[in-house]
Design a protein around this motif. Sequence first.
Motif, PDB file in Angstrom:
ATOM      1  N   GLY A  81       0.810  -1.209   0.000  1.00  9.40           N
ATOM      2  CA  GLY A  81       0.000   0.000   0.000  1.00  9.40           C
ATOM      3  C   GLY A  81       0.843   1.259   0.000  1.00  9.40           C
TER       4      GLY A  81
ATOM      5  N   LEU B 208     -11.171   3.439  -6.142  1.00  7.58           N
ATOM      6  CA  LEU B 208     -11.107   2.760  -4.836  1.00  7.58           C
ATOM      7  C   LEU B 208      -9.867   3.164  -4.030  1.00  7.58           C
ATOM      8  N   GLY B 209      -8.723   3.135  -4.691  1.00  9.97           N
ATOM      9  CA  GLY B 209      -7.485   3.495  -3.998  1.00  9.97           C
ATOM     10  C   GLY B 209      -7.527   4.919  -3.453  1.00  9.97           C
TER      11      GLY B 209
ATOM     12  N   ILE C 217      -9.854   4.975  -0.407  1.00 15.71           N
ATOM     13  CA  ILE C 217      -9.207   4.381   0.764  1.00 15.71           C
ATOM     14  C   ILE C 217      -8.202   5.366   1.364  1.00 15.71           C
ATOM     15  N   ARG C 218      -7.534   6.113   0.498  1.00 15.19           N
ATOM     16  CA  ARG C 218      -6.541   7.086   0.981  1.00 15.19           C
ATOM     17  C   ARG C 218      -7.171   8.396   1.422  1.00 15.19           C
TER      18      ARG C 218
ATOM     19  N   ARG D 298      -6.277   2.157 -12.730  1.00 17.04           N
ATOM     20  CA  ARG D 298      -6.436   2.155 -11.272  1.00 17.04           C
ATOM     21  C   ARG D 298      -5.092   2.357 -10.576  1.00 17.04           C
TER      22      ARG D 298
ATOM     23  N   LEU E 284      -3.212   6.765  -8.913  1.00 17.70           N
ATOM     24  CA  LEU E 284      -2.599   7.048  -7.611  1.00 17.70           C
ATOM     25  C   LEU E 284      -1.289   7.824  -7.760  1.00 17.70           C
TER      26      LEU E 284
END
Lengths: 241, 264
Positions: free
Chosen positions: B73, B98-99, B102-103, B146, B150
Amino acid sequence: MKKMIPPMAVLTLIWWILSFTLNKPFLPGPLEVFVVMVTRFREGVLPPHLGISLVRVLAALVFSFIPALILGILAGRNPLADRLMSPAVYLLFPIPKVALLPIILLFMGLGDGSKIFFVALIVFFQFYLNIRDEAAGISRQYFDSLTTLGGGKLDELRHIVLPALMPRIFSSLRMTLGTAIAVLFLAETFATRTGIGWFIMDAWSRIAYADMYAGILSLSLAGLVLFLILDLFEGRVCRWK
Amino acid sequence: MIEFRDLSFSYQSDSSQTDPVIPSFSGNWEKGKIHSLIGPSGCGKSTLLYLMAGLIRPTNGELLICDEQPVAGRKKTGVILQNHGLFPWKTAWENLTLGLNIRGEKKSATAVRVSGILKELGLEGKEKSYPRDMSGGERQRLAIGRALVLKPDLLLLDEPFSALDAMTRERLQDSLLTLKEHRSCSIGGTGGEELTIVLVTHSIEEAVFLSDRIHIMDEKGRISSLENLTGSSDRRAGGRLSPEYFDTCVRLRRKFEQVAGGGA
């Protein structure tokens, strides 16, 4: 809903042929039973019995499902928890729990609580085993994938475990709903004057066969509605399937 | 960028296994390059990638990414595992974001970036599609998106194109090179640092076409050969039909056969 019409028509036709061929008072025709059922609904005789039975079934499903979901996920995702819980489940699951009904009535009394507990006890094991097995079978690639995105344990539950379990949860609900209704029928033949089980057995004892079949038919139709509601929810929750 | 210091790895649960999956290995993989890791099945390529992703830890020695031990992660590492690792119960948009969710990044702040990535990858209009409704190529692009959304400085790809047909595979290989080249400037408005890519592959041709550095792993997990390709930009300009590309493939195949003792 349209898909339901042909099989229902076939079943009604078989019923009518049997009734016509046998020509016995204990198997009235579908039309007669349907008329009696509508009449009993209009008179307000059937709805309270059907209502209390449905409340008992739904309460039993909720009270068994919630602990089964929590314990099933725990055992499915944690080998230590599985080693602690599953032997106890394997020991208790095969016991014919129907034999426990008199004991449950003695401990919990004759009210709704004992009937709900009895049904919940029986369906709990089915829920638990289904959820545990499904949770254990979730592919590791999803957990690795989420971990690389920075996800923790709560994220795993929210983004992987619960959504992955949903199809199996609905499948289990369908199976246990049928079991719950069958078991409740049995429970309602003991020490009660409410519920569709009592209504059917009372009609049987009075040789009021049309009433008896009206009770069975209304229970069957209530089950059908519940299954359709489940299908509807599944279609919304599991769009990805 | 990626530094291996006497790194070795063995699955400790397998007590009968005396040989480690990856024996002692030291090396330094350069920043901003595409590194291919090529070797026979089961030689430990994916294990090495998992180590870089921080999903498993070395048994001995050290692995450093930008002078730090990798943790799962890590904010600047994008990982695409085999079979994409997409979640079938989430739409393309939900998978892509999603990432970020989550962050704890705000949706309003990331929407432009996510839309830019979708456009860049040719997935516009697929936002509400589930992975099962997408083609293999689209799913792969979504997985790449995805990871890219990030803003990684390291992208780890585990056999990303192996399940695709030849045409789709070549198209996606081209896309990956374009994305890599644009990354230094801007991808979907992401901007940022130079991107380093590590690609696990079975294909010699893929490794030659995509990579700046090729690392060959033998059956015992030894990374015993490092092929430094020169003139890679010329090869890319000439595409897959250039004589240089063929020459490099032939040279690498000979080297591979010599090191791995067989075909890929």
